[in-house]
Write an enzyme that holds these catalytic residues in place. Sequence first.
Site, PDB file in Angstrom:
ATOM      1  N   LYS A  48     -16.035   8.911  -7.525  1.00  0.00           N
ATOM      2  CA  LYS A  48     -15.002   9.514  -6.668  1.00  0.00           C
ATOM      3  C   LYS A  48     -14.850  10.994  -7.020  1.00  0.00           C
ATOM      4  O   LYS A  48     -15.334  11.443  -8.079  1.00  0.00           O
ATOM      5  CB  LYS A  48     -13.677   8.774  -6.881  1.00  0.00           C
ATOM      6  CG  LYS A  48     -13.140   8.869  -8.308  1.00  0.00           C
ATOM      7  CD  LYS A  48     -11.955   7.935  -8.546  1.00  0.00           C
ATOM      8  CE  LYS A  48     -11.468   8.054  -9.982  1.00  0.00           C
ATOM      9  NZ  LYS A  48     -10.435   7.053 -10.309  1.00  0.00           N
ATOM     10  N   ARG A 151       0.903   0.870  -9.930  1.00  0.00           N
ATOM     11  CA  ARG A 151       0.300   1.801  -8.975  1.00  0.00           C
ATOM     12  C   ARG A 151      -0.217   0.967  -7.804  1.00  0.00           C
ATOM     13  O   ARG A 151       0.570   0.328  -7.126  1.00  0.00           O
ATOM     14  CB  ARG A 151      -0.788   2.595  -9.699  1.00  0.00           C
ATOM     15  CG  ARG A 151      -0.875   4.036  -9.308  1.00  0.00           C
ATOM     16  CD  ARG A 151      -1.850   4.802 -10.189  1.00  0.00           C
ATOM     17  NE  ARG A 151      -3.243   4.369 -10.051  1.00  0.00           N
ATOM     18  CZ  ARG A 151      -4.273   4.964 -10.648  1.00  0.00           C
ATOM     19  NH1 ARG A 151      -4.085   6.010 -11.439  1.00  0.00           N
ATOM     20  NH2 ARG A 151      -5.510   4.522 -10.482  1.00  0.00           N
ATOM     21  N   TYR A 282      -3.677  41.076 -15.439  1.00  0.00           N
ATOM     22  CA  TYR A 282      -2.336  41.082 -14.843  1.00  0.00           C
ATOM     23  C   TYR A 282      -1.238  40.942 -15.892  1.00  0.00           C
ATOM     24  O   TYR A 282      -1.339  40.118 -16.804  1.00  0.00           O
ATOM     25  CB  TYR A 282      -2.193  39.934 -13.845  1.00  0.00           C
ATOM     26  CG  TYR A 282      -3.029  40.096 -12.603  1.00  0.00           C
ATOM     27  CD1 TYR A 282      -2.916  41.232 -11.811  1.00  0.00           C
ATOM     28  CD2 TYR A 282      -3.916  39.103 -12.221  1.00  0.00           C
ATOM     29  CE1 TYR A 282      -3.681  41.370 -10.659  1.00  0.00           C
ATOM     30  CE2 TYR A 282      -4.686  39.224 -11.073  1.00  0.00           C
ATOM     31  CZ  TYR A 282      -4.563  40.366 -10.294  1.00  0.00           C
ATOM     32  OH  TYR A 282      -5.316  40.494  -9.171  1.00  0.00           O
ATOM     33  N   MET A 330      -7.851  34.871 -10.459  1.00  0.00           N
ATOM     34  CA  MET A 330      -8.404  33.930  -9.486  1.00  0.00           C
ATOM     35  C   MET A 330      -9.927  33.842  -9.569  1.00  0.00           C
ATOM     36  O   MET A 330     -10.508  32.759  -9.471  1.00  0.00           O
ATOM     37  CB  MET A 330      -8.005  34.342  -8.061  1.00  0.00           C
ATOM     38  CG  MET A 330      -8.447  33.346  -7.001  1.00  0.00           C
ATOM     39  SD  MET A 330      -8.023  33.847  -5.327  1.00  0.00           S
ATOM     40  CE  MET A 330      -6.242  33.777  -5.364  1.00  0.00           C
TER      41      MET A 330
HETATM   42  C1  PLP Z   1     -10.883   6.416 -11.471  1.00  0.00           C
HETATM   43  C2  PLP Z   1     -10.839   4.951 -11.646  1.00  0.00           C
HETATM   44  C3  PLP Z   1     -11.685   4.320 -12.576  1.00  0.00           C
HETATM   45  C4  PLP Z   1     -12.567   5.069 -13.543  1.00  0.00           C
HETATM   46  O1  PLP Z   1     -11.815   5.380 -14.694  1.00  0.00           O
HETATM   47  P1  PLP Z   1     -12.487   6.128 -15.941  1.00  0.00           P
HETATM   48  O2  PLP Z   1     -11.393   6.173 -16.946  1.00  0.00           O
HETATM   49  O3  PLP Z   1     -12.880   7.482 -15.448  1.00  0.00           O
HETATM   50  O4  PLP Z   1     -13.635   5.317 -16.363  1.00  0.00           O
HETATM   51  C5  PLP Z   1     -11.706   2.935 -12.606  1.00  0.00           C
HETATM   52  N1  PLP Z   1     -10.912   2.221 -11.779  1.00  0.00           N
HETATM   53  C6  PLP Z   1     -10.054   2.796 -10.905  1.00  0.00           C
HETATM   54  C7  PLP Z   1      -9.201   1.939 -10.053  1.00  0.00           C
HETATM   55  C8  PLP Z   1      -9.973   4.173 -10.819  1.00  0.00           C
HETATM   56  O5  PLP Z   1      -9.126   4.744  -9.963  1.00  0.00           O
END
Ligand code: PLP
Length: 401
Positions: A48, A151, A282, A330
């Site tokens: 992802k 979550r 800055y 930036m």
């Molecule tokens: C991002 C994510 C992972 C991967 O977690 P890592 O700690 O990067 O291995 C696994 N499961 C879910 C549901 C996630 O959102």
Amino acid sequence: MTGPAGSDGPSIRTEAVIDLDAVRSNVAVLLQAARRSNPTAALMAVVKADGYGHGAVPIARVARQAGAVALGLATPQEAVHLVAAGLDATADRPVVAWLWVPDEDIRPAVAGGVQLVVSSVAQLAAVRAVAFLAPDGRADIHLKIDTGLGRGGATAAEFDHLVAAAIDADSQVQVVGVMSHLACADEPGDKSVPQQIAAFRAACAHLQRVGVSVRWRHLANTPGTLEWPAAVFDLVRCGIGLYGVTPFDQPHPLAAELRPAMTLRARVALTKRVAAGSGVSYGLTYRTEGPATLALVPIGYADGIPRAAGIGAQIWLRGKRRTIAGRIAMDQFVVDCGDDEVLVGDEVLVFGPGDSGEPTAVDWAAQCSTIGYEIVTRIGPRVPRRYVGSSAAGPDHEGSR
Ligand SMILES: *Cc1c(COP(=O)(O)O)cnc(C)c1O
């Protein structure tokens, strides 16, 4: 000059060099860790957020070559992007997406064979409505239970109802997986982890009781895989470990075997000799102690260098770590090189594996009270990615057919 990242041309201003051999070796470390407790455990490469900033498609390809069976994404769109690039999305080589809203357009994902994760009856209804588009007319789904993270996922109270609804929708959806996610896997000895494992086991037992046999039960992320053998079920979902960044804030024996895949480098764009007491960047929060050579590095917070790193952030230039002078802007920052000779075009290592003494992503994370995940994931699209390692040019890339 050539750094640990390999050869380069004079035209490079900034780049993220991605070592695919490191990813390959990290896949092996993660699989070996998972298989301590379950010799048949499979690996899902979590790619992802554009492969945590490393490039989802090349990482997915090399992870698959190295033995990762499944690919994991947050959004259906991310999954569709991989499928469009030629990565298989099949029952044996699943591509799974777990974060979506019920009115999102999931048709391309379902049509492409992506397996969606379902946390609610509303999401189940959304998949049912478009299941006819699936490659075999029936959509493969994973059910998600919230075992304590608070979550995604159905609560334990909702889960049985969700399972019943999925059984009802049997002609449109097939439950191929069940998953949950750990809250504190990165904290060795934490008491919530065994509780989450027990709740997950109970959910798996419920599925079995009502006659739903799932192929993929999955709970562990990278720290779960490395630290909690009891959290390893049929599949482990590993992201950060693939990229060689430790999820732990203390040294960990298995995480020590991971190799950082990303080296962020730049070249000095300009040098100048200034007088003692000269202000830099800055706010003029920095003044040179004596006469000094300043080096301008053309990468800034728009590229993902955290401005919050503030005073004390370091890079590697001309054989040593040097501290950034003044505020990160930036597009650029400045390094005070004192009386050392520094030339335009010199290589700057912002972070890397640490082999030549350069800071790591984890060093940067410590400097700005965040985690290595955020440092690598933030590296922006203005920084070109370059892929190195024997896997980078192989003829048998999945997806290059
Ligand atoms: C991002 C994510 C992972 C991967 O977690 P890592 O700690 O990067 O291995 C696994 N499961 C879910 C549901 C996630 O959102």
